[in-house]
Design a protein around this motif. Structure first.
Motif, PDB file in Angstrom:
ATOM      1  N   VAL A  94      -3.197 -25.789  -2.710  1.00  0.00           N
ATOM      2  CA  VAL A  94      -3.858 -26.207  -1.472  1.00  0.00           C
ATOM      3  C   VAL A  94      -3.394 -27.591  -1.043  1.00  0.00           C
ATOM      4  CG1 VAL A  94      -6.074 -26.922  -0.495  1.00  0.00           C
ATOM      5  CG2 VAL A  94      -5.888 -24.738  -1.716  1.00  0.00           C
ATOM      6  N   GLN A  95      -3.292 -28.518  -1.981  1.00  0.00           N
ATOM      7  CA  GLN A  95      -2.855 -29.871  -1.626  1.00  0.00           C
ATOM      8  C   GLN A  95      -1.424 -29.855  -1.100  1.00  0.00           C
ATOM      9  OE1 GLN A  95      -4.907 -32.644  -1.567  1.00  0.00           O
ATOM     10  NE2 GLN A  95      -3.180 -33.354  -0.336  1.00  0.00           N
ATOM     11  N   MET A  97      -0.072 -27.361   0.532  1.00  0.00           N
ATOM     12  CA  MET A  97      -0.154 -26.821   1.894  1.00  0.00           C
ATOM     13  C   MET A  97      -0.593 -27.892   2.882  1.00  0.00           C
ATOM     14  SD  MET A  97      -1.702 -22.983   1.445  1.00  0.00           S
ATOM     15  CE  MET A  97      -2.086 -22.635  -0.251  1.00  0.00           C
ATOM     16  N   ILE A  98      -1.561 -28.692   2.484  1.00  0.00           N
ATOM     17  CA  ILE A  98      -2.018 -29.774   3.357  1.00  0.00           C
ATOM     18  C   ILE A  98      -0.896 -30.775   3.590  1.00  0.00           C
ATOM     19  CG2 ILE A  98      -3.607 -31.737   3.529  1.00  0.00           C
ATOM     20  CD1 ILE A  98      -5.626 -30.027   1.926  1.00  0.00           C
ATOM     21  N   GLN A 103       0.028 -23.205   6.479  1.00  0.00           N
ATOM     22  CA  GLN A 103      -1.272 -22.582   6.702  1.00  0.00           C
ATOM     23  C   GLN A 103      -1.660 -21.687   5.538  1.00  0.00           C
ATOM     24  OE1 GLN A 103      -1.728 -19.321   9.426  1.00  0.00           O
ATOM     25  NE2 GLN A 103      -3.512 -20.260  10.378  1.00  0.00           N
ATOM     26  N   ALA A 104      -2.935 -21.741   5.144  1.00  0.00           N
ATOM     27  CA  ALA A 104      -3.446 -20.891   4.075  1.00  0.00           C
ATOM     28  C   ALA A 104      -4.048 -19.616   4.643  1.00  0.00           C
ATOM     29  CB  ALA A 104      -4.501 -21.640   3.266  1.00  0.00           C
ATOM     30  N   PHE A 129     -12.112 -27.883   2.630  1.00  0.00           N
ATOM     31  CA  PHE A 129     -10.744 -27.657   3.090  1.00  0.00           C
ATOM     32  C   PHE A 129     -10.579 -28.121   4.535  1.00  0.00           C
ATOM     33  CE2 PHE A 129      -9.999 -23.802   0.075  1.00  0.00           C
ATOM     34  CZ  PHE A 129      -9.733 -24.672  -0.963  1.00  0.00           C
ATOM     35  N   LEU A 134      -6.811 -28.795   6.074  1.00  0.00           N
ATOM     36  CA  LEU A 134      -6.117 -27.542   5.776  1.00  0.00           C
ATOM     37  C   LEU A 134      -6.281 -26.572   6.938  1.00  0.00           C
ATOM     38  CD1 LEU A 134      -4.605 -25.750   3.653  1.00  0.00           C
ATOM     39  CD2 LEU A 134      -6.872 -24.873   3.012  1.00  0.00           C
ATOM     40  N   ALA A 136      -6.112 -22.771   8.187  1.00  0.00           N
ATOM     41  CA  ALA A 136      -6.318 -21.536   7.433  1.00  0.00           C
ATOM     42  C   ALA A 136      -6.892 -20.434   8.297  1.00  0.00           C
ATOM     43  CB  ALA A 136      -7.246 -21.792   6.247  1.00  0.00           C
TER      44      ALA A 136
END
Length: 238
Positions: A94-95, A97-98, A103-104, A129, A134, A136
């Protein structure tokens, strides 16, 4: 092609090869999506497993390698949370992606029986998130089917948990590819409860059973549609 690609990168050793999924009317759903969306440039992504890379490789290094190998840029990445789990199992991904603007595509599985505890934990995860920047989309129980819960139970499931998700991110129905159009219709929670539709496209099932995406298009109407996972057809299926 028009649309977006997501999941899954096929990795061998330290080399990332492309697989993915085609989204046919979604760019990326915004937190408050428009009523209609037009086709845009393909969005390519993957789900990276560090076990496929040289020991010590970080997620950011894996993404850079994926980009070099495929000649494109990883733009979206599917992550999974198991039943009742909303912890930090995906934190490093996740980090990344940020940090890298990826995009998640998030799959969450709160308790099947409506649970305020699970709903609150899920909200805390998604709110966190969102606050960290983030981008998503979220699905409730990807590829849901009879082995998981009945269609009526899933409809109630989405009505209970869905509004909490939609405070932060678009909610997408990720239909079970192997069940085909009859399964998509049965488990469809209805457009009013969703921001988009997707299906996991396994070529073996689609080719053998002559499944088509027309049904998904009909269910979605003006909402965005797409494919969140894709798999190839095995030997002898074509």
């Amino acid at each position: 092609m028009n649309g977006e690609l997501s999941r899954r990168a096929v990795l061998g050793g330290a080399v990332a090869g492309l697989a993915g999924a085609l989204l046919t009317r979604i760019p990326v759903l915004a937190a408050t999506p428009p009523a209609t969306s037009s086709a845009r440039t393909a969005r390519v992504g993957g789900t990276l497993n560090l076990q496929a890379f040289t020991s010590g490789t970080t997620y950011s290094q894996a993404v850079e390698m994926w980009n070099r190998t495929t000649g494109t840029h990883l733009r979206c990445w599917k992550i999974y949370y198991q039943l009742g789990q909303f912890g930090t199992s995906n934190e490093n991904a996740v980090q990344t992606m940020i940090d890298m603007g990826i995009q998640a595509l998030i799959s969450v599985k709160p308790a099947i029986t409506p649970s305020r505890t699970d709903r609150d934990a899920m909200v805390a995860l998604l709110k966190g998130f969102h606050g960290r920047g983030l981008r998503a989309q979220v699905c409730l129980w990807q590829e849901v089917g009879p082995k998981d819960m009945s269609a009526d139970a899933y409809h109630a499931y989405v009505r209970y948990y869905g509004p909490s998700i939609r405070q932060y991110y678009p909610l997408v129905f990720d239909a079970p590819g192997s069940k085909g159009p009859d399964g998509w219709r049965a488990y469809d929670p209805g457009r009013s409860n969703l921001d988009g539709y997707a299906v996991d496209y396994y070529c073996t099932s689609f080719v053998r059973n002559s499944f088509r995406l027309d049904t998904l298009t009909d269910l979605a109407g003006p909402l965005p549609i797409g494919v969140w996972e894709i798999g190839g057809a095995g030997p002898g299926t074509l």
